[in-house]
Design an enzyme around this catalytic site. Structure first.
Site, PDB file in Angstrom:
ATOM      1  N   VAL A 171       7.981 -11.168  24.518  1.00  0.00           N
ATOM      2  CA  VAL A 171       8.256  -9.967  23.717  1.00  0.00           C
ATOM      3  C   VAL A 171       7.939 -10.252  22.260  1.00  0.00           C
ATOM      4  O   VAL A 171       8.295 -11.302  21.728  1.00  0.00           O
ATOM      5  CB  VAL A 171       9.748  -9.548  23.841  1.00  0.00           C
ATOM      6  N   LYS A 172       7.259  -9.294  21.645  1.00  0.00           N
ATOM      7  CA  LYS A 172       6.998  -9.411  20.206  1.00  0.00           C
ATOM      8  C   LYS A 172       7.912  -8.453  19.467  1.00  0.00           C
ATOM      9  O   LYS A 172       8.004  -7.271  19.812  1.00  0.00           O
ATOM     10  CB  LYS A 172       5.538  -9.080  19.908  1.00  0.00           C
ATOM     11  N   THR A 173       8.574  -8.971  18.446  1.00  0.00           N
ATOM     12  CA  THR A 173       9.429  -8.102  17.655  1.00  0.00           C
ATOM     13  C   THR A 173       9.377  -8.529  16.193  1.00  0.00           C
ATOM     14  O   THR A 173       8.549  -9.352  15.802  1.00  0.00           O
ATOM     15  CB  THR A 173      10.871  -8.096  18.224  1.00  0.00           C
ATOM     16  N   ASP A 219       3.221 -13.965  15.721  1.00  0.00           N
ATOM     17  CA  ASP A 219       1.982 -13.239  16.014  1.00  0.00           C
ATOM     18  C   ASP A 219       1.638 -12.559  14.705  1.00  0.00           C
ATOM     19  O   ASP A 219       2.133 -11.467  14.420  1.00  0.00           O
ATOM     20  CB  ASP A 219       2.224 -12.228  17.139  1.00  0.00           C
TER      21      ASP A 219
END
Ligand code: 5RP
Length: 266
Positions: A171-173, A219
Site C-alpha cells: 500500500v502506498k500512502t 515511492d
C-alpha cells in the site's frame, strides 16, 4: 503466496534489508506533461541506476525506458480521468495480459476512500487483486486523497486498512502525524509517497521519518525529478532508506552530488 508473487515482490522490496526505493514517474496519467517529466526518457535514464523499481504507465514504459534495462516495473493500471474532472472517477485501464507481456513486477491502482467514486475504485482494486493472484503479480494500492480530505492518521489508516482487507499486497500512502498507527493497523507493507515538491531537506526528513515509522521505503517522484539535482536527491534518498543515513548525512550526499555536477558543467 506463490513463488511468482514472492519473487516479484522481492524485486521491489529488497530481501537484504526489507526496504524499497521506488521512483514514481506516473504523474502524466492524469496531469499530462508534469514539470520535470516533459521528456520522460531524459528524466528517467540518469535515475535508473539508483532506483530499486520504477512506477509508470505503459505508454511511458514503451516509449521511454530501454527494454534492455533490468529495472523492475510497477505499472500504473488505473486512470481514465484528468486534472480537469472528478479525479476519483478512475477505472482499470490495462489488461492483466498486457501487464504480463510487459513483464511487470507489480500493478498499481488508486483508491479514493470517501470520494464520489469510492465504490468503483474499491471494486476495481478487488478485481485487480483477483487478476494479480491468477498470474502471480502483486498489486500496489495507492491511497489517493481527494481535495477535501485530511491527510491524517485516521483517514490514511482507514484507507490503508481497506486496501489491505481487499487484498492489496503493498500500500502506498502519505506520511502523517502518528504515522506508526497507520503502519500498525495495516497488515501489508506500506510505502510512502513523496508528495508536492518541498525543499530537499524536508523531503529527506520525510524519508527518514517514514522508514523510522515502519514504512518499507518511499515511492518518490516530484521531490526527485523536480529537484535541481535529481541524481543527488535519489542518491540521498537511497542512503536514508538502505544505508541508515541521517538527514544530515543525506543532505551532504545531495549537496556533493549537486556541486560535482555543477563543476563538471560549469
Ligand atoms: C500519482 C502517484 C505518484 O506516483 C505518487 O504521488 C508519488 O509521487 P510524488 O512523490 O510526486 O507524490 O501515485 O498519483
Amino acid at each position: 503466496m506463490d513463488w511468482g508473487m514472492k519473487n516479484r515482490l522481492a524485486r521491489i522490496i529488497q530481501p537484504g534489508d526489507g526496504r524499497a526505493v521506488m521512483l514514481a514517474v506516473d504523474h502524466g496519467y492524469f496531469l499530462g506533461p508534469t514539470s520535470g517529466l516533459e521528456e520522460p526518457r531524459k528524466t528517467v535514464e540518469p535515475l535508473l541506476p539508483y532506483a530499486d523499481s520504477i512506477m509508470l504507465t505503459r505508454g511511458v514504459l514503451r516509449t521511454s525506458v530501454d527494454p534492455n534495462s533490468k529495472i523492475p516495473v510497477v505499472l500504473r493500471v488505473s486512470g481514465g480521468t484528468s486534472i480537469l474532472k472528478e479525479l476519483s472517477n478512475e477505472d482499470i485501464t490495462v489488461s492483466v495480459e498486457d501487464a504480463v507481456r510487459l513483464n511487470v513486477s507489480a500493478m498499481a491502482l488508486s483508491i479514493f476512500v470517501g470520494a464520489e467514486f469510492e465504490k468503483q475504485t474499491l471494486v476495481s482494486l478487488a478485481r485487480l487483486v483477483d487478476q494479480g493472484e491468477k498470474y502471480g503479480i502483486p498489486v500496489l494500492a495507492v491511497t489517493a486523497v481527494g481535495k477535501d480530505m485530511a491527510r491524517d492518521a485516521r483517514y490514511l489508516g482507514l484507507s490503508c486498512r481497506i486496501a489491505a482487507e481487499l487484498g492489496a499486497h503493498l500500500v502506498k500512502t502519505y506520511h502523517c502525524e502518528d504515522f506508526e498507527t497507520v503502519v500498525q493497523s495495516c497488515p501489508v507493507p506500506i510505502i510512502v509517497a513523496g508528495g508536492k515538491k518541498t525543499p530537499e531537506v524536508e523531503a529527506l526528513q520525510l524519508t527518514y521519518d517514514s522508514v523510522r515509522g515502519g514504512a518499507v521505503g518511499v515511492d518518490m517522484g516530484r521531490n526527485i525529478f523536480q529537484s535541481d539535482s535529481p541524481v543527488g536527491m535519489i542518491r540521498a534518498v537511497r542512503a536514508v532508506v538502505h544505508e541508515k543515513a541521517s538527514v544530515d548525512e543525506a543532505c551532504k550526499i545531495y549537496e556533493s552530488t549537486k556541486s560535482g555536477r555543477a563543476r563538471r558543467t560549469g
